[in-house]
Design a protein around this motif. Structure first.
Motif, PDB file in Angstrom:
ATOM      1  N   LEU A 261      -7.095  -0.814   7.182  1.00  0.00           N
ATOM      2  CA  LEU A 261      -7.646  -1.596   5.922  1.00  0.00           C
ATOM      3  C   LEU A 261      -9.020  -1.719   6.150  1.00  0.00           C
ATOM      4  O   LEU A 261      -9.440  -2.717   7.064  1.00  0.00           O
ATOM      5  CB  LEU A 261      -6.717  -2.619   5.704  1.00  0.00           C
ATOM      6  CG  LEU A 261      -5.147  -2.604   5.618  1.00  0.00           C
ATOM      7  CD1 LEU A 261      -4.535  -3.701   5.713  1.00  0.00           C
ATOM      8  CD2 LEU A 261      -5.062  -1.869   4.389  1.00  0.00           C
TER       9      LEU A 261
ATOM     10  N   LEU B 184      -6.523   3.651   4.847  1.00  0.00           N
ATOM     11  CA  LEU B 184      -5.887   3.660   3.743  1.00  0.00           C
ATOM     12  C   LEU B 184      -6.421   4.329   2.391  1.00  0.00           C
ATOM     13  O   LEU B 184      -7.409   4.627   2.631  1.00  0.00           O
ATOM     14  CB  LEU B 184      -6.320   2.173   3.239  1.00  0.00           C
ATOM     15  CG  LEU B 184      -5.875   1.576   1.883  1.00  0.00           C
ATOM     16  CD1 LEU B 184      -4.206   1.391   1.818  1.00  0.00           C
ATOM     17  CD2 LEU B 184      -6.220   0.460   1.282  1.00  0.00           C
TER      18      LEU B 184
ATOM     19  N   ASP C 218     -10.279  -2.960  10.625  1.00  0.00           N
ATOM     20  CA  ASP C 218     -11.131  -1.936  10.963  1.00  0.00           C
ATOM     21  C   ASP C 218     -12.228  -2.258  11.824  1.00  0.00           C
ATOM     22  O   ASP C 218     -13.037  -1.580  12.418  1.00  0.00           O
ATOM     23  CB  ASP C 218     -11.547  -1.264   9.738  1.00  0.00           C
ATOM     24  CG  ASP C 218     -12.635  -2.122   9.243  1.00  0.00           C
ATOM     25  OD1 ASP C 218     -12.677  -3.205   9.141  1.00  0.00           O
ATOM     26  OD2 ASP C 218     -13.436  -1.381   8.342  1.00  0.00           O
TER      27      ASP C 218
ATOM     28  N   PHE D   9      -1.832  -2.773  -5.073  1.00  0.00           N
ATOM     29  CA  PHE D   9      -2.646  -2.988  -4.088  1.00  0.00           C
ATOM     30  C   PHE D   9      -3.745  -3.896  -4.391  1.00  0.00           C
ATOM     31  O   PHE D   9      -3.902  -5.122  -3.833  1.00  0.00           O
ATOM     32  CB  PHE D   9      -3.037  -1.833  -3.060  1.00  0.00           C
ATOM     33  CG  PHE D   9      -3.933  -2.244  -2.120  1.00  0.00           C
ATOM     34  CD1 PHE D   9      -3.408  -2.718  -0.713  1.00  0.00           C
ATOM     35  CD2 PHE D   9      -5.278  -2.429  -2.079  1.00  0.00           C
ATOM     36  CE1 PHE D   9      -3.960  -3.239   0.310  1.00  0.00           C
ATOM     37  CE2 PHE D   9      -6.074  -2.923  -0.932  1.00  0.00           C
ATOM     38  CZ  PHE D   9      -5.489  -3.030   0.134  1.00  0.00           C
TER      39      PHE D   9
ATOM     40  N   TYR E 113     -13.978  -2.642  -2.470  1.00  0.00           N
ATOM     41  CA  TYR E 113     -12.961  -1.528  -2.503  1.00  0.00           C
ATOM     42  C   TYR E 113     -13.162  -0.996  -3.612  1.00  0.00           C
ATOM     43  O   TYR E 113     -12.922   0.282  -3.430  1.00  0.00           O
ATOM     44  CB  TYR E 113     -11.445  -2.539  -2.459  1.00  0.00           C
ATOM     45  CG  TYR E 113     -10.846  -2.500  -1.029  1.00  0.00           C
ATOM     46  CD1 TYR E 113      -9.717  -1.686  -0.670  1.00  0.00           C
ATOM     47  CD2 TYR E 113     -11.292  -3.560  -0.215  1.00  0.00           C
ATOM     48  CE1 TYR E 113      -9.316  -1.873   0.673  1.00  0.00           C
ATOM     49  CE2 TYR E 113     -10.668  -3.607   0.959  1.00  0.00           C
ATOM     50  CZ  TYR E 113      -9.917  -2.868   1.560  1.00  0.00           C
ATOM     51  OH  TYR E 113      -9.134  -2.944   2.680  1.00  0.00           O
TER      52      TYR E 113
ATOM     53  N   TYR F  39       0.791  -1.265   0.095  1.00  0.00           N
ATOM     54  CA  TYR F  39       0.117  -0.106  -0.128  1.00  0.00           C
ATOM     55  C   TYR F  39       0.730   1.298  -0.025  1.00  0.00           C
ATOM     56  O   TYR F  39       0.300   2.314   0.093  1.00  0.00           O
ATOM     57  CB  TYR F  39      -0.906  -0.035   1.262  1.00  0.00           C
ATOM     58  CG  TYR F  39      -0.063  -0.249   2.514  1.00  0.00           C
ATOM     59  CD1 TYR F  39       0.557   0.777   3.255  1.00  0.00           C
ATOM     60  CD2 TYR F  39      -0.314  -1.393   3.284  1.00  0.00           C
ATOM     61  CE1 TYR F  39       1.391   0.420   4.294  1.00  0.00           C
ATOM     62  CE2 TYR F  39       0.598  -1.639   4.341  1.00  0.00           C
ATOM     63  CZ  TYR F  39       1.339  -0.696   4.823  1.00  0.00           C
ATOM     64  OH  TYR F  39       2.002  -0.953   6.033  1.00  0.00           O
TER      65      TYR F  39
ATOM     66  N   LEU G 287      -4.973  -7.729  -3.331  1.00  0.00           N
ATOM     67  CA  LEU G 287      -6.441  -7.899  -2.806  1.00  0.00           C
ATOM     68  C   LEU G 287      -6.994  -9.149  -3.519  1.00  0.00           C
ATOM     69  O   LEU G 287      -7.753  -9.928  -2.977  1.00  0.00           O
ATOM     70  CB  LEU G 287      -7.093  -6.760  -2.686  1.00  0.00           C
ATOM     71  CG  LEU G 287      -8.352  -6.916  -2.138  1.00  0.00           C
ATOM     72  CD1 LEU G 287      -8.033  -7.023  -0.579  1.00  0.00           C
ATOM     73  CD2 LEU G 287      -9.241  -5.610  -2.403  1.00  0.00           C
TER      74      LEU G 287
ATOM     75  N   LEU H 150       1.270  -8.578   3.595  1.00  0.00           N
ATOM     76  CA  LEU H 150       1.021  -7.478   3.070  1.00  0.00           C
ATOM     77  C   LEU H 150       2.119  -6.452   3.217  1.00  0.00           C
ATOM     78  O   LEU H 150       2.344  -5.401   2.371  1.00  0.00           O
ATOM     79  CB  LEU H 150      -0.066  -6.735   3.796  1.00  0.00           C
ATOM     80  CG  LEU H 150      -0.781  -5.336   3.185  1.00  0.00           C
ATOM     81  CD1 LEU H 150      -1.338  -5.722   1.667  1.00  0.00           C
ATOM     82  CD2 LEU H 150      -1.877  -4.730   4.076  1.00  0.00           C
TER      83      LEU H 150
END
Length: 338
Positions: A227, A257, A232, A267, A282, A74, A271, A195
């Motif tokens: 994230l 993020l 979260d 990213f 996302y 990220y 994912l 990650l």
């Protein structure tokens, strides 16, 4: 590659094939200790970078490295490698530019009569305590140059190598204001290894917070990036803040993020491989720009506020000379630091 803007027109034998014509490149180095990594050693023309018109609490930065072996999927700094005509994915992780003379150049710049001893920030682009620092040891010279000139400074890092310089940083703090900050947002070791594979362990960074505090220095923490739907939840944030409080963190600044052009594709590729069920969510969340939708950020704000209060971090704060309000802005800052 366009390197001439930051290096001297110097070339010495030892450069890799195809790179000898790059202005300022001294040599490119590979070593068994850093498998798959190439270090491009350059001579910098300048060390201090101006940040004009910034909403951040500093106007100057120093970046001894470009690219970063932390390899965080990220990382917002990835697009900077395009300037060198390197890609923002694997090249950013594996092609590391090292400004070998940065401390020497910095001393000269700080000695100028025009220098006003404004605060200088390190770690705003790539991490000054990434693994390369173990080989090149640029930070001690930088710290000594700043402290010796009476210039206050702050460091933001994920690298536990900072522990090596704690005695030097403690001594510097008797001469100038020194801020230390750590970035730690992923409490799950399995997720961290996937990650941000080059980043030290969660336990190692919690221990670093304790070491910084034991050295008599403040240590703010950037809980960044948070994230969506991965890190979260209330339980996850509660546990992480509990650990940070127990370690002695002096402030916490959470940041959701953000995915800038040049970072988003890298990213989202990760994912799609690791969490394909989240891809459409996302895409919707970041459909209108680099930042999560206002509704998500508002909901996150309401979630995190009572948790910060619970763990003694009611006033979002940072390691910088002034607080970075990464959570309470009505609009996100244009540059965030992790």
């Amino acid at each position: 590659m366009r390197w001439a803007g930051q290096q001297l027109d110097v070339e010495t034998p030892g450069t890799l094939p195809g790179l000898g014509s790059i202005a300022g490149l001294v040599r490119s180095v590979t070593t068994p200790e850093f498998q798959g990594i190439t270090f491009h050693e350059v001579l910098a023309r300048s060390a201090l970078n101006s940040v004009p018109g910034s909403a951040l609490p500093f106007n100057w930065t120093v970046n001894p490295y470009r690219g970063c072996t932390h390899a965080c999927r990220y990382c917002f700094a990835r697009p900077t490698h395009r300037y060198l005509e390197l890609d923002t994915g694997d090249d950013f992780d594996r092609q590391i530019v090292v400004k070998t003379n940065v401390a020497e150049v910095l001393r000269r710049e700080l000695a100028r009569p025009s220098w006003k001893h404004e605060s200088v920030a390190l770690g705003t682009n790539t991490d000054p305590y990434q693994r390369a620092e173990g080989r090149y040891r640029l930070m001690p010279g930088i710290i000594e140059a700043l402290a010796g000139s009476g210039t206050p400074f702050s460091i933001l890092t994920k690298g536990t190598l900072l522990r090596r310089d704690l005695r030097l940083l403690s001594a510097a703090s008797t001469e100038v204001s020194v801020g230390i900050g750590l970035s730690l947002a992923l409490g799950d070791e399995v997720l961290r290894r996937r990650l941000e594979p080059g980043v030290p362990s969660v336990r190692g960074r919690l221990d670093l917070i304790r070491a910084v505090r034991d050295a008599g220095l403040p240590c703010g923490v950037m809980v960044a990036p948070v994230l969506p739907w991965l890190t979260d939840s209330t339980d996850q944030l509660d546990e992480l803040l509990s650990q940070l409080s127990a370690a002695g963190a002096t402030g916490v600044t959470p940041l959701v993020l953000h995915l800038r052009p040049g970072v988003k594709d890298w990213f989202m590729q990760w994912l799609g491989h690791d969490h394909p069920d989240l891809v459409s969510r996302y895409e919707s969340l970041y459909a209108h720009g680099s930042y999560a939708s206002p509704s998500y950020r508002k909901a996150f704000d309401h979630k995190i506020r009572p948790l910060l209060t619970k763990h003694g971090f009611a006033r979002s704060s940072s390691h910088r000379s002034q607080p970075i309000d990464g959570m309470h802005r009505s609009e996100p800052a244009q540059q965030t630091l992790f």
